[in-house]
Design an enzyme around this catalytic site. Structure first.
Site, PDB file in Angstrom:
ATOM      1  N   GLY A  12       0.709   0.393   8.482  1.00  0.00           N
ATOM      2  CA  GLY A  12       0.888  -0.569   7.492  1.00  0.00           C
ATOM      3  C   GLY A  12       0.383   0.187   6.110  1.00  0.00           C
ATOM      4  O   GLY A  12      -0.664   0.539   6.074  1.00  0.00           O
ATOM      5  N   GLY A  14       0.816  -0.852   3.030  1.00  0.00           N
ATOM      6  CA  GLY A  14       0.781  -1.780   1.855  1.00  0.00           C
ATOM      7  C   GLY A  14      -0.452  -1.221   0.850  1.00  0.00           C
ATOM      8  O   GLY A  14      -1.124  -0.096   1.077  1.00  0.00           O
ATOM      9  N   PHE A  15      -1.047  -2.116   0.346  1.00  0.00           N
ATOM     10  CA  PHE A  15      -2.328  -1.547  -0.652  1.00  0.00           C
ATOM     11  C   PHE A  15      -3.204  -1.340   0.176  1.00  0.00           C
ATOM     12  O   PHE A  15      -4.118  -0.349   0.107  1.00  0.00           O
ATOM     13  CB  PHE A  15      -2.787  -3.115  -1.414  1.00  0.00           C
ATOM     14  CG  PHE A  15      -1.648  -3.241  -2.639  1.00  0.00           C
ATOM     15  CD1 PHE A  15      -1.044  -2.273  -3.420  1.00  0.00           C
ATOM     16  CD2 PHE A  15      -1.579  -4.514  -3.031  1.00  0.00           C
ATOM     17  CE1 PHE A  15      -0.116  -2.689  -4.065  1.00  0.00           C
ATOM     18  CE2 PHE A  15      -0.697  -4.997  -4.147  1.00  0.00           C
ATOM     19  CZ  PHE A  15      -0.198  -4.151  -4.467  1.00  0.00           C
ATOM     20  N   GLY A  16      -3.332  -2.203   1.343  1.00  0.00           N
ATOM     21  CA  GLY A  16      -4.726  -1.878   2.104  1.00  0.00           C
ATOM     22  C   GLY A  16      -4.538  -0.569   2.932  1.00  0.00           C
ATOM     23  O   GLY A  16      -5.503   0.108   2.994  1.00  0.00           O
ATOM     24  N   VAL A  80       5.374  -1.569  15.258  1.00  0.00           N
ATOM     25  CA  VAL A  80       4.233  -1.738  16.299  1.00  0.00           C
ATOM     26  C   VAL A  80       4.295  -3.149  16.775  1.00  0.00           C
ATOM     27  O   VAL A  80       4.500  -4.067  15.939  1.00  0.00           O
ATOM     28  CB  VAL A  80       2.782  -1.488  15.336  1.00  0.00           C
ATOM     29  CG1 VAL A  80       1.713  -1.727  16.391  1.00  0.00           C
ATOM     30  CG2 VAL A  80       2.664  -0.057  15.022  1.00  0.00           C
ATOM     31  N   GLU A 172       4.963 -18.236 -11.916  1.00  0.00           N
ATOM     32  CA  GLU A 172       5.833 -17.027 -12.418  1.00  0.00           C
ATOM     33  C   GLU A 172       7.368 -17.257 -12.180  1.00  0.00           C
ATOM     34  O   GLU A 172       8.139 -16.854 -13.035  1.00  0.00           O
ATOM     35  CB  GLU A 172       5.495 -15.673 -11.666  1.00  0.00           C
ATOM     36  CG  GLU A 172       4.122 -15.174 -12.176  1.00  0.00           C
ATOM     37  CD  GLU A 172       3.465 -14.093 -11.345  1.00  0.00           C
ATOM     38  OE1 GLU A 172       2.561 -13.256 -11.534  1.00  0.00           O
ATOM     39  OE2 GLU A 172       3.987 -13.646 -10.187  1.00  0.00           O
TER      40      GLU A 172
END
Ligand SMILES: Cc1cc2nc3c(=O)[nH]c(=O)nc-3n(C[C@H](O)[C@H](O)[C@H](O)COP(=O)(O)OP(=O)(O)OC[C@H]3O[C@@H](n4cnc5c(N)ncnc54)[C@H](O)[C@@H]3O)c2cc1C
Length: 256
Positions: A12, A14-16, A80, A172
């Site tokens: 992954g 992403g941000f993490g 995965v 938003e």
């Protein structure tokens, strides 16, 4: 070639996953970053793609490019599908596997429908670039169909957009869709007035932005109403189909 023997597999980007990989810079490990997409996605701006304000390329960057200077990191484009914990391998959908010493799963989250998965065809989520372009296409096509529609009742349903959920993404989206309809597209159609578009934000709780201070909810609600959004509070949506939504005893005819 990185010779470190300890192999960290990160699933992954992403941000993490990216932040974890950044923090490991200089550590005596070699890292394999696996993502099923070739790009890192800046999800907070998905609503801008969904409402035509940004192009997809402005919120997505190739993972391989982002990590190009990290000689300790190998980037793999792969899906995965499982983990063999005893054998310390991640399993890929092509039947192959990648061995690890340490595994980091940073695969993020999916949207949910509170037990109403049957709503998905009518109301796509907003987690991927494909979701954002689907939402964008549906909104723009609704205006095109309204331009062709002679029946005023059907035309109004095409010009009505219901948004379920008054969290940050709903708020938003509501604000930008109404700006798109009332300002950006105004004057581009001949048979419809896009300023007659109704954007209805439906929230089951008693205020929008429930995770923020009440006075901010109040401020945002008033700002949305000033822009032309109708905010409906206190009734949960119980039905969502191709014709619209039901909340409380109200049926709102909305094609989007
Ligand atoms: C519309 C929207 C607006 C948001 N706005 C804000 C905001 O304003 N401020 C804020 O702080 N947060 C915001 N967030 C939340 C923020 O984007 C998430 O908290 C953050 O992206 C989570 O990061 P992550 O690394 O856990 O997961 P993700 O960013 O989702 O990354 C997960 C990665 O794992 C990959 N992956 C998943 N499954 C597999 C698999 N089986 N095999 C290989 N790869 C896989 C995915 O392709 C993806 O690249 C918003 C989210 C959304 C959807």
């Amino acid at each position: 070639m990185n010779q470190a023997s300890h192999h960290v597999v990160v699933v992954g980007a992403g941000f993490g996953g990216l932040e974890f990989t950044r923090a490991l810079a200089g550590a005596p490990v070699r890292i394999t970053m696996i993502d099923k997409r070739n790009h890192h996605l800046f999800q907070p701006l998905l609503y801008q793609v969904a409402t035509t304000a940004l192009a997809t390329s402005e919120i997505a960057w190739p993972v391989r490019h982002l990590l190009r200077k990290r000689k300790d990191v190998t980037t793999l484009l792969a899906n995965v599908v499982g983990v063999d914990r005893a054998g310390k391998r991640v399993l890929l959908d092509d039947g192959s596997s990648v061995a690890y010493d340490t595994l980091v799963l940073a695969t993020g989250a999916r949207h949910a429908y509170f037990g109403h998965d049957e709503w998905e065809p009518f109301a796509p989520g907003l987690k991927t670039l494909e979701d954002a372009t689907t939402v964008r296409r549906r909104i723009l096509l609704a205006f095109e169909q309204a331009e062709l529609e002679a029946d005023p009742v059907k035309r109004q349903a095409l010009l009505t957009i219901a948004i379920v959920g008054g969290g940050p993404t709903g708020v938003e989206l509501a604000g930008t869709i109404v700006e798109l309809a009332h300002d950006t597209l105004h004057g581009e159609f001949r048979n419809i007035d896009t300023r007659e578009t109704r954007v209805v934000l439906i929230e089951a709780g008693d205020r929008i932005l429930a995770n923020f201070a009440p006075k901010l909810s109040d401020y945002a609600g008033k700002a949305l109403e000033r822009l032309g959004v109708t905010v409906e509070l206190g009734r949960a949506v119980t039905l969502c189909d191709a014709e619209g939504v039901v909340f409380g005893d109200k049926h709102l005819a909305a094609k989007t």
